[in-house]
Design a protein around this motif. Structure first.
Motif, PDB file in Angstrom:
ATOM      1  N   ILE A   1      31.718  43.310  39.749  1.00  0.00           N
ATOM      2  CA  ILE A   1      32.844  44.162  39.757  1.00  0.00           C
ATOM      3  C   ILE A   1      33.394  44.639  38.539  1.00  0.00           C
ATOM      4  CG2 ILE A   1      35.240  44.098  40.393  1.00  0.00           C
ATOM      5  CD1 ILE A   1      34.289  42.418  42.735  1.00  0.00           C
ATOM      6  N   GLN A   2      33.060  43.617  37.268  1.00  0.00           N
ATOM      7  CA  GLN A   2      33.456  43.929  36.061  1.00  0.00           C
ATOM      8  C   GLN A   2      32.615  44.859  35.457  1.00  0.00           C
ATOM      9  OE1 GLN A   2      33.230  39.848  34.369  1.00  0.00           O
ATOM     10  NE2 GLN A   2      35.315  39.411  34.715  1.00  0.00           N
ATOM     11  N   ALA A   3      31.494  45.051  35.643  1.00  0.00           N
ATOM     12  CA  ALA A   3      30.588  46.207  35.609  1.00  0.00           C
ATOM     13  C   ALA A   3      31.182  47.401  35.944  1.00  0.00           C
ATOM     14  CB  ALA A   3      29.098  45.892  35.700  1.00  0.00           C
ATOM     15  N   ARG A   4      31.334  47.367  37.314  1.00  0.00           N
ATOM     16  CA  ARG A   4      31.953  48.625  37.836  1.00  0.00           C
ATOM     17  C   ARG A   4      33.178  48.893  37.294  1.00  0.00           C
ATOM     18  NH1 ARG A   4      31.637  53.368  39.236  1.00  0.00           N
ATOM     19  NH2 ARG A   4      32.962  54.233  40.910  1.00  0.00           N
ATOM     20  N   ALA A   5      34.107  48.153  37.152  1.00  0.00           N
ATOM     21  CA  ALA A   5      35.410  48.496  36.073  1.00  0.00           C
ATOM     22  C   ALA A   5      35.041  49.191  34.825  1.00  0.00           C
ATOM     23  CB  ALA A   5      36.112  47.216  35.841  1.00  0.00           C
ATOM     24  N   ALA A   6      34.020  48.896  34.177  1.00  0.00           N
ATOM     25  CA  ALA A   6      33.482  49.586  33.054  1.00  0.00           C
ATOM     26  C   ALA A   6      33.037  51.021  33.221  1.00  0.00           C
ATOM     27  CB  ALA A   6      32.502  48.750  31.850  1.00  0.00           C
ATOM     28  N   GLU A   7      32.403  50.966  34.129  1.00  0.00           N
ATOM     29  CA  GLU A   7      31.832  52.602  34.651  1.00  0.00           C
ATOM     30  C   GLU A   7      33.004  53.281  35.288  1.00  0.00           C
ATOM     31  OE1 GLU A   7      29.387  51.729  38.041  1.00  0.00           O
ATOM     32  OE2 GLU A   7      27.445  50.785  36.870  1.00  0.00           O
ATOM     33  N   ILE A   8      33.779  52.659  35.785  1.00  0.00           N
ATOM     34  CA  ILE A   8      34.943  53.753  36.132  1.00  0.00           C
ATOM     35  C   ILE A   8      35.682  54.338  34.840  1.00  0.00           C
ATOM     36  CG2 ILE A   8      37.365  53.477  36.921  1.00  0.00           C
ATOM     37  CD1 ILE A   8      36.430  51.620  39.222  1.00  0.00           C
ATOM     38  N   ARG A   9      35.926  53.409  33.915  1.00  0.00           N
ATOM     39  CA  ARG A   9      36.761  53.867  32.705  1.00  0.00           C
ATOM     40  C   ARG A   9      35.767  54.864  31.902  1.00  0.00           C
ATOM     41  NH1 ARG A   9      41.081  50.946  31.105  1.00  0.00           N
ATOM     42  NH2 ARG A   9      41.063  52.243  29.051  1.00  0.00           N
ATOM     43  N   GLU A  10      34.459  54.565  32.071  1.00  0.00           N
ATOM     44  CA  GLU A  10      33.543  55.787  31.356  1.00  0.00           C
ATOM     45  C   GLU A  10      33.640  56.974  32.080  1.00  0.00           C
ATOM     46  OE1 GLU A  10      28.851  56.052  30.093  1.00  0.00           O
ATOM     47  OE2 GLU A  10      29.405  54.226  30.780  1.00  0.00           O
ATOM     48  N   SER A  11      33.612  56.820  33.475  1.00  0.00           N
ATOM     49  CA  SER A  11      33.491  58.402  34.235  1.00  0.00           C
ATOM     50  C   SER A  11      34.680  59.037  34.173  1.00  0.00           C
ATOM     51  CB  SER A  11      33.404  57.768  35.630  1.00  0.00           C
ATOM     52  OG  SER A  11      34.529  56.987  36.099  1.00  0.00           O
ATOM     53  N   LEU A  12      35.867  58.399  33.472  1.00  0.00           N
ATOM     54  CA  LEU A  12      37.156  59.055  33.393  1.00  0.00           C
ATOM     55  C   LEU A  12      37.371  59.621  31.835  1.00  0.00           C
ATOM     56  CD1 LEU A  12      39.427  56.790  35.261  1.00  0.00           C
ATOM     57  CD2 LEU A  12      38.895  59.036  35.777  1.00  0.00           C
ATOM     58  N   GLY A  13      36.074  59.290  30.994  1.00  0.00           N
ATOM     59  CA  GLY A  13      36.138  59.640  29.667  1.00  0.00           C
ATOM     60  C   GLY A  13      36.778  58.606  28.794  1.00  0.00           C
ATOM     61  N   ASN A  14      36.694  57.392  29.275  1.00  0.00           N
ATOM     62  CA  ASN A  14      36.983  56.270  28.183  1.00  0.00           C
ATOM     63  C   ASN A  14      38.605  56.404  27.855  1.00  0.00           C
ATOM     64  OD1 ASN A  14      35.144  54.200  28.590  1.00  0.00           O
ATOM     65  ND2 ASN A  14      33.648  55.572  27.541  1.00  0.00           N
ATOM     66  N   PRO A  15      39.375  56.831  28.448  1.00  0.00           N
ATOM     67  CA  PRO A  15      40.848  57.178  27.919  1.00  0.00           C
ATOM     68  C   PRO A  15      41.546  55.652  27.338  1.00  0.00           C
ATOM     69  CG  PRO A  15      41.099  56.913  30.388  1.00  0.00           C
ATOM     70  CD  PRO A  15      39.721  56.951  30.004  1.00  0.00           C
ATOM     71  N   LYS A  16      42.491  55.887  26.558  1.00  0.00           N
ATOM     72  CA  LYS A  16      42.944  54.903  25.970  1.00  0.00           C
ATOM     73  C   LYS A  16      43.886  54.089  26.930  1.00  0.00           C
ATOM     74  CE  LYS A  16      43.887  56.500  21.234  1.00  0.00           C
ATOM     75  NZ  LYS A  16      44.792  57.117  20.133  1.00  0.00           N
ATOM     76  N   ARG A  17      44.545  54.855  27.922  1.00  0.00           N
ATOM     77  CA  ARG A  17      45.135  54.180  29.020  1.00  0.00           C
ATOM     78  C   ARG A  17      45.046  54.599  30.440  1.00  0.00           C
ATOM     79  NH1 ARG A  17      45.675  50.584  25.708  1.00  0.00           N
ATOM     80  NH2 ARG A  17      47.544  49.743  24.785  1.00  0.00           N
ATOM     81  N   ILE A  18      44.661  53.878  31.351  1.00  0.00           N
ATOM     82  CA  ILE A  18      44.604  54.421  32.570  1.00  0.00           C
ATOM     83  C   ILE A  18      45.836  53.919  33.466  1.00  0.00           C
ATOM     84  CG2 ILE A  18      43.385  54.200  34.894  1.00  0.00           C
ATOM     85  CD1 ILE A  18      40.568  53.961  33.148  1.00  0.00           C
ATOM     86  N   LEU A  19      46.441  54.746  33.878  1.00  0.00           N
ATOM     87  CA  LEU A  19      47.623  54.344  35.055  1.00  0.00           C
ATOM     88  C   LEU A  19      47.007  54.474  36.691  1.00  0.00           C
ATOM     89  CD1 LEU A  19      50.402  56.746  33.605  1.00  0.00           C
ATOM     90  CD2 LEU A  19      49.336  54.513  32.643  1.00  0.00           C
ATOM     91  N   LEU A  20      47.405  53.626  37.413  1.00  0.00           N
ATOM     92  CA  LEU A  20      46.875  53.659  38.780  1.00  0.00           C
ATOM     93  C   LEU A  20      48.012  53.517  39.864  1.00  0.00           C
ATOM     94  CD1 LEU A  20      44.331  53.206  40.592  1.00  0.00           C
ATOM     95  CD2 LEU A  20      44.402  50.821  40.101  1.00  0.00           C
ATOM     96  N   GLY A  21      47.871  54.179  40.733  1.00  0.00           N
ATOM     97  CA  GLY A  21      48.752  53.967  41.868  1.00  0.00           C
ATOM     98  C   GLY A  21      47.882  54.067  43.050  1.00  0.00           C
ATOM     99  N   VAL A  22      48.051  52.979  43.764  1.00  0.00           N
ATOM    100  CA  VAL A  22      47.281  52.819  45.106  1.00  0.00           C
ATOM    101  C   VAL A  22      48.199  52.624  46.563  1.00  0.00           C
ATOM    102  CG1 VAL A  22      45.538  51.100  46.399  1.00  0.00           C
ATOM    103  CG2 VAL A  22      45.321  51.715  44.067  1.00  0.00           C
ATOM    104  N   ASP A  23      48.415  53.638  47.373  1.00  0.00           N
ATOM    105  CA  ASP A  23      49.210  53.580  48.282  1.00  0.00           C
ATOM    106  C   ASP A  23      48.648  54.034  49.443  1.00  0.00           C
ATOM    107  OD1 ASP A  23      51.962  53.202  46.492  1.00  0.00           O
ATOM    108  OD2 ASP A  23      50.608  54.713  45.627  1.00  0.00           O
ATOM    109  N   ARG A  24      49.371  53.828  50.617  1.00  0.00           N
ATOM    110  CA  ARG A  24      49.336  54.662  51.746  1.00  0.00           C
ATOM    111  C   ARG A  24      50.043  55.872  51.499  1.00  0.00           C
ATOM    112  NH1 ARG A  24      51.953  54.184  55.982  1.00  0.00           N
ATOM    113  NH2 ARG A  24      53.323  52.412  55.199  1.00  0.00           N
ATOM    114  N   LEU A  25      49.491  57.078  52.033  1.00  0.00           N
ATOM    115  CA  LEU A  25      50.029  58.251  51.924  1.00  0.00           C
ATOM    116  C   LEU A  25      51.334  58.480  52.909  1.00  0.00           C
ATOM    117  CD1 LEU A  25      49.810  61.106  50.362  1.00  0.00           C
ATOM    118  CD2 LEU A  25      48.563  62.053  52.340  1.00  0.00           C
ATOM    119  N   ASP A  26      52.283  57.936  52.383  1.00  0.00           N
ATOM    120  CA  ASP A  26      53.458  57.789  53.042  1.00  0.00           C
ATOM    121  C   ASP A  26      54.797  58.374  52.132  1.00  0.00           C
ATOM    122  OD1 ASP A  26      54.419  55.892  55.572  1.00  0.00           O
ATOM    123  OD2 ASP A  26      55.896  56.160  54.036  1.00  0.00           O
TER     124      ASP A  26
END
Length: 482
Positions: A1-26
Motif C-alpha cells: 500500500i505504501q508503494a501504491r501511495a508512491a505510484e499515485i503521487r508519481e501518476s499525478l506528476g509528483n506535486p509538492k502537495r496533494i489535496l484529497l476529498g473523499v465523499d459520497r456525491l451528496d
C-alpha cells in the motif's frame, strides 16, 4: 500500500502537495464549496497546478434521484471549467473520480495525500476524517475539518473551518498547504492518540457501564486509584485555581435555562474549596455575565471569580464586572440576526432563541429531532449569509453564535494569570469545555462530568460525584495546611 501511495503521487506528476476529498456525491458534503475555494485560489495565484493537485473521489449516491443527477452535472461542470482553465501538459488541477474504491486503494490515497479536505455542510460523525488520521502512520499530513461534522467535537487538533465562509475556507486551505513538518507532526500525533484511544471498544465499554449503573440504580461513586493519586498531586500545588463550568457540571440541565441552580452538594463543595488555603474558585460559562450571576446566586461580596460568554466577560472579587468594549456595529448586527433567527424559528415547536451579550443561542431541548435539525439549518444559513466569520459552538441541545472568538481555554488562561495560580483543576461536561480541557498543562487536572468522549484525565458520572471529588480536593488542601 505504501508503494501504491508512491505510484499515485508519481501518476499525478509528483506535486509538492496533494489535496484529497473523499465523499459520497451528496449535497451535504460541501464538495461544491471546496471546489469553489480551490478554483479561486488558483485564479488568485495563491496556488499553482505545478505545485498542488486536488484529487476528488465522489462515490455514486442516489443516482436515480433528479436532485442528485443535477448535483453531479454541476460538480462535473465545475471540475471541467477548472481543469480547462488551469491544466498544463504535465499537471492536472483536479483529478475527479466518480467511482467507489476498495479499502486498500483508499488507504493508499490517504497516505499519498498531504491535506485531507472534509468540508461537510452537515454531517453525523464523518468517519473519513478518522480513517485519514488512522492511516497516517508517518505522523504527517493535515486534516482540514468542517465544524459541522461530528468528528470536529473529538478531533480538536484538526484545522477547523466553516465551509460556508469561502474566504475562511481558502485561508485554511493555504494554512494546511504551507504547514511545516513540525506542526504537522504535533497535530497528527494528537489526532492519532485520540482516534486510537477512543475507538469503538472504548465507546461500547463506556456505554455498557452507563447502562449498568442505570440498571443497578448505583448512585454512589468512588474514585479509581489513579484519579485519587491525581487529586493528591494537584492538591500539593502552591496556589490552586478550581475553574468550573456551571450547567451540567454544578447544576442539572433545565428546559428553562434560567431555572438552573447548583445542587446542594455542589454548593457545599464549592464553599469548602473557598475555605481551603491558597485555593481560588471560578465559574467559567457560556452564559452572559448577568445571567451567570443570577443562576449562580452570585452576590457582590462573593469570593468566586466569574468568566461569562466563554471568557469575553469577567467578574473579580473586590473589582466587580470587567466588561470589554462593544462596537455598536457588532451590536447592531447581533440584534438584526437574532431577530431574523427568531422569525425563522417562530413556528418551530420547542425551539427558542436566547439573547447573549455577544450573539445568541438556539435552544432545541424541547424540540423533536427533525425540528431541531430544521432550526439549526435555518439559523446556520442566516448567520452564514451575513456573518460567516462568527464563531459557532454546539452544546447540549444548543447552538451558539457569537462575534467574539474567546473560548474557555482563553478564559482559564486569563484567570490563571489574574489569580497567580500554580496549577488549575478544570471541570466541565459539554463540548465547549473541551477547549479548556485540551489547553491544560502537565501540572493541571481536567475532569469530565458524564459519559461523552473527552480529553480530561479524570471522569466522573454525574454532578454528585463531581461534588464528592471537589470536597476531596478541599479536604486535601486543608490537610496540607495542617
Amino acid at each position: 500500500i505504501q508503494a501504491r501511495a508512491a505510484e499515485i503521487r508519481e501518476s499525478l506528476g509528483n506535486p509538492k502537495r496533494i489535496l484529497l476529498g473523499v465523499d459520497r456525491l451528496d449535497y451535504t458534503k460541501g464538495i461544491r464549496h471546496r471546489l469553489k475555494a480551490y478554483g479561486e485560489l488558483l485564479q488568485e495565484g495563491r496556488l499553482s497546478v505545478d505545485d498542488v493537485t486536488l484529487v476528488q473521489v465522489a462515490s455514486p449516491s442516489r443516482e436515480r434521484v433528479e436532485a442528485y443527477m443535477q448535483l453531479r452535472d454541476e460538480i462535473e461542470q465545475t471540475v471541467g471549467r477548472i481543469d480547462g482553465d488551469y491544466d498544463t501538459m504535465g499537471h492536472t488541477a483536479v483529478r475527479y473520480l466518480h467511482q467507489a474504491y476498495p479499502r486498500e486503494e483508499m488507504v493508499a490515497l490517504f497516505l499519498a495525500a498531504d491535506v485531507m479536505l472534509v468540508t461537510a455542510l452537515r454531517d453525523g460523525m464523518n468517519l473519513v476524517a478518522k480513517e485519514y488520521v488512522a492511516s497516517r502512520v508517518d505522523n504527517r499530513g493535515v486534516l482540514l475539518l468542517s465544524e459541522f461534522a461530528g468528528a470536529a467535537d473529538e478531533l480538536g487538533s484538526a484545522v477547523r473551518v466553516n465551509p460556508h465562509d469561502i474566504e475562511g475556507l481558502k485561508d485554511a486551505m493555504m494554512r494546511a498547504v504551507e504547514m511545516s513538518a513540525g506542526e504537522q507532526g504535533r497535530r497528527m500525533r494528537a489526532l492519532r492518540k485520540r482516534v486510537q484511544e477512543h475507538d469503538v471498544e472504548a465507546w461500547s465499554a463506556d456505554f455498557l457501564e452507563a447502562l449498568g449503573r442505570a440498571k443497578d440504580g448505583r448512585t454512589g461513586f468512588s474514585l479509581p486509584a489513579e484519579a485519587e493519586a491525581a487529586l493528591e498531586r494537584i492538591a500539593r500545588t502552591g496556589r490552586l485555581l478550581v475553574a468550573l463550568d456551571f450547567d451540567g457540571t454544578l447544576a442539572p440541565l433545565e428546559d428553562e435555562p434560567m431555572n438552573a441552580r447548583m445542587l446542594p452538594t455542589a454548593r457545599e463543595a464549592v464553599d469548602a474549596l473557598l475555605d481551603a488555603p491558597d485555593t481560588v474558585v471560578a465559574l467559567v460559562s457560556g452564559r452572559s455575565l448577568a445571567d451567570l450571576r443570577e443562576i449562580a446566586e452570585h452576590t457582590d461580596d462573593s469570593r468566586i471569580f466569574l468568566a461569562g460568554s466563554h471568557g469575553a466577560e469577567f467578574w473579580a472579587p473586590g473589582i466587580g464586572a470587567i466588561e470589554p468594549h462593544e462596537d455598536p456595529a457588532d451590536a447592531e448586527l447581533r440584534d438584526r440576526l437574532r431577530e431574523r433567527a427568531e422569525a425563522a424559528t417562530a413556528q418551530m415547536k420547542g425551539v427558542w432563541i436566547e439573547p447573549k451579550t455577544f450573539g445568541f443561542g438556539v435552544h432545541t431541548r424541547r424540540a423533536d429531532a427533525a425540528t431541531s435539525a430544521s432550526a439549526d439549518l435555518a439559523v446556520d444559513e442566516i448567520v452564514a449569509a451575513e456573518a460567516p466569520h462568527w464563531r459557532r459552538r454546539t452544546g447540549h441541545n444548543i447552538v451558539e453564535y457569537a462575534f467574539r472568538d474567546e473560548g474557555k481555554d482563553s478564559a482559564v488562561a486569563a484567570l490563571r494569570d489574574r489569580t497567580g495560580a500554580t496549577a488549575v483543576l478544570f471541570a466541565g461536561d459539554d463540548v465547549t469545555d473541551e477547549d479548556a480541557l485540551v489547553s491544560l498543562g502537565a501540572g493541571d487536572l481536567g475532569v469530565h462530568v458524564g459519559g461523552r468522549q473527552t480529553a480530561a484525565k479524570v471522569r466522573v458520572p454525574d454532578i454528585p460525584a463531581l461534588a464528592a471529588l471537589l470536597a476531596r480536593v478541599a479536604e486535601l488542601r486543608s490537610v496540607r495546611r495542617e
